[in-house]
Design a protein around this motif. Structure first.
Motif, PDB file in Angstrom:
ATOM      1  N   SER A   1      21.600 -78.563  19.237  1.00 51.28           N
ATOM      2  CA  SER A   1      22.984 -78.954  18.641  1.00 51.28           C
ATOM      3  C   SER A   1      23.913 -77.948  19.496  1.00 51.28           C
TER       4      SER A   1
ATOM      5  N   PRO B   1      24.993 -82.274  22.880  1.00 52.94           N
ATOM      6  CA  PRO B   1      25.976 -83.119  23.215  1.00 52.94           C
ATOM      7  C   PRO B   1      27.239 -82.531  24.046  1.00 52.94           C
TER       8      PRO B   1
ATOM      9  N   ARG C   1      24.996 -74.923  17.367  1.00 50.32           N
ATOM     10  CA  ARG C   1      26.001 -75.104  15.932  1.00 50.32           C
ATOM     11  C   ARG C   1      25.078 -74.949  14.757  1.00 50.32           C
TER      12      ARG C   1
ATOM     13  N   VAL D   1      24.539 -87.976  13.285  1.00 47.80           N
ATOM     14  CA  VAL D   1      26.112 -88.310  13.474  1.00 47.80           C
ATOM     15  C   VAL D   1      26.949 -87.260  13.738  1.00 47.80           C
ATOM     16  N   ALA D   2      26.715 -86.376  12.872  1.00 51.65           N
ATOM     17  CA  ALA D   2      27.532 -85.187  12.724  1.00 51.65           C
ATOM     18  C   ALA D   2      27.567 -84.540  14.226  1.00 51.65           C
ATOM     19  N   LEU D   3      26.494 -84.672  15.009  1.00 49.73           N
ATOM     20  CA  LEU D   3      26.395 -83.976  16.281  1.00 49.73           C
ATOM     21  C   LEU D   3      27.069 -85.096  17.386  1.00 49.73           C
ATOM     22  N   GLY D   4      27.508 -86.407  17.018  1.00 48.99           N
ATOM     23  CA  GLY D   4      27.694 -87.264  17.914  1.00 48.99           C
ATOM     24  C   GLY D   4      26.790 -88.000  18.527  1.00 48.99           C
ATOM     25  N   PHE D   5      25.560 -88.023  18.087  1.00 49.24           N
ATOM     26  CA  PHE D   5      24.359 -89.009  18.459  1.00 49.24           C
ATOM     27  C   PHE D   5      24.633 -90.162  17.755  1.00 49.24           C
ATOM     28  N   GLU D   6      23.883 -91.157  18.374  1.00 48.34           N
ATOM     29  CA  GLU D   6      23.502 -92.508  17.499  1.00 48.34           C
ATOM     30  C   GLU D   6      22.686 -91.995  16.489  1.00 48.34           C
ATOM     31  N   GLU D   7      23.090 -92.808  15.131  1.00 53.80           N
ATOM     32  CA  GLU D   7      22.277 -92.378  13.968  1.00 53.80           C
ATOM     33  C   GLU D   7      20.971 -92.177  13.962  1.00 53.80           C
TER      34      GLU D   7
ATOM     35  N   TYR E   1      19.188 -91.656  16.838  1.00 53.82           N
ATOM     36  CA  TYR E   1      18.610 -90.786  17.743  1.00 53.82           C
ATOM     37  C   TYR E   1      17.507 -89.913  17.407  1.00 53.82           C
TER      38      TYR E   1
END
Length: 309
Positions: free
Chosen positions: A240, A280, A243, A138-144, A146
């Motif tokens: 990531s 992402p 990150r 979620v923090a990286l912008g993927f689906e939960e 993923y």
């Protein structure tokens, strides 16, 4: 390099506290690369039971342990002082048993209830991994879900492994590298330790993964039964877009006296071979997890390379 604290993060009431837990996990992963998990749902009794299973296996005669032989292709099975570390130029002073759900297992005749108990323990590790990885997703912008899909151990192409590890007591082991400085190649590692069996040292705060942190400050992380030590692997760092940090760690025997035996258990989330890995921000070109592993193992171990099948 200044020493940094390794935060303890509680997973209590995970569904209700997920946003706050995610903040804590991201902070730790971005700046330290290591953290410990408490209130994670695996009881101390369950952890001690799994260590008892592990010790029962390592107490067997070598010829019995060799009935679960190490395979260089799958990297599963029992190995003894067989891992050469480029960081030290010597072999790690340990024995270990690598396991996947599909691999050859020790017989219940040699270690009663080995497969059933260990499989159940692996399932609990997978559940905790899914919680942590859902926060990162979620923090990286993927689906939960993923990373849960990408690391699903029920799928036939999953490379995730459990490693039972024993560092034998030895008169000449004082001051030696029981495991030389290294990063983990995979995605996310869960490490279980036992009270008093110290030796793990970590180098938090590393900004890249292009050296063995020689000359940097390593911080001892005392061993405790219960808390799970978690670290980011090289794969998740790349996934990531750098990150989240994959940092060096090692195991060193105490300098004075005869080091006691040390046991640890590591659960390596290593992804599914055919899953395409790319961050992402697309900092790195896409590749399958299998391709990532082949390149990473060759880069880290050269002629000693072992690629999981």
């Amino acid at each position: 390099m200044a020493e940094r604290l390794v935060p303890a993060i509680s997973l209590k009431d995970f569904d209700k506290r997920k946003d706050y837990i995610t903040q804590q996990l991201i902070e730790a992963a971005e700046h330290t690369g290591f953290f410990t998990l408490v209130d994670h749902g695996i009881s101390r009794e369950d952890i001690e039971a799994q260590f008892a299973i592990s010790r029962a296996f390592f107490d067997l005669p070598a010829e019995v342990k060799a009935k679960t032989p190490h395979d260089n292709i799958s990297n599963n099975g029992w190995e003894y002082k067989a891992q050469l570390r480029p960081s030290t130029g010597t072999y790690d002073q340990k024995e270990s048993l690598w396991l996947q759900r599909k691999s050859h297992w020790p017989s219940d005749e040699d270690v009663p209830h080995f497969k059933q108990s260990t499989t159940e323990f692996m399932s609990k590790c997978a559940g905790i991994s899914d919680q942590v990885l859902s926060c990162f997703a979620v923090a990286l912008g993927f689906e939960e879900d993923y990373f849960k899909i990408a690391n699903d151990p029920s799928q036939p192409d999953c490379l995730t492994q459990l490693r039972l590890i024993h560092y034998p007591a030895s008169e000449d082991a004082a001051g030696t590298w029981r495991a030389g400085s290294h990063t983990d190649i995979g995605c996310l590692t869960l490490l279980f330790q036992r009270d008093g069996e110290d030796g793990l040292e970590i180098c938090p705060g590393r900004e890249s993964h292009t050296s063995f942190a020689i000359g940097d400050t390593f911080t001892p992380l005392p061993a405790e039964t219960g808390p799970i030590v978690v670290n980011i692997g090289d794969m998740l760092m790349a996934w990531s877009d750098d990150r989240l940090k994959s940092n060096f760690h090692r195991v060193r025997a105490k300098d004075v006296g005869k080091p006691s035996s040390r046991y640890s258990i590591a659960y390596f989330n290593q992804g599914r071979r055919d899953f395409v890995l790319q961050g992402p921000l697309k900092k790195y070109p896409p590749m399958t997890v299998g391709e990532w592993f082949a390149q990473s193992v060759a880069r880290n171990f050269g002629s000693q390379a072992k690629v999981a099948a």
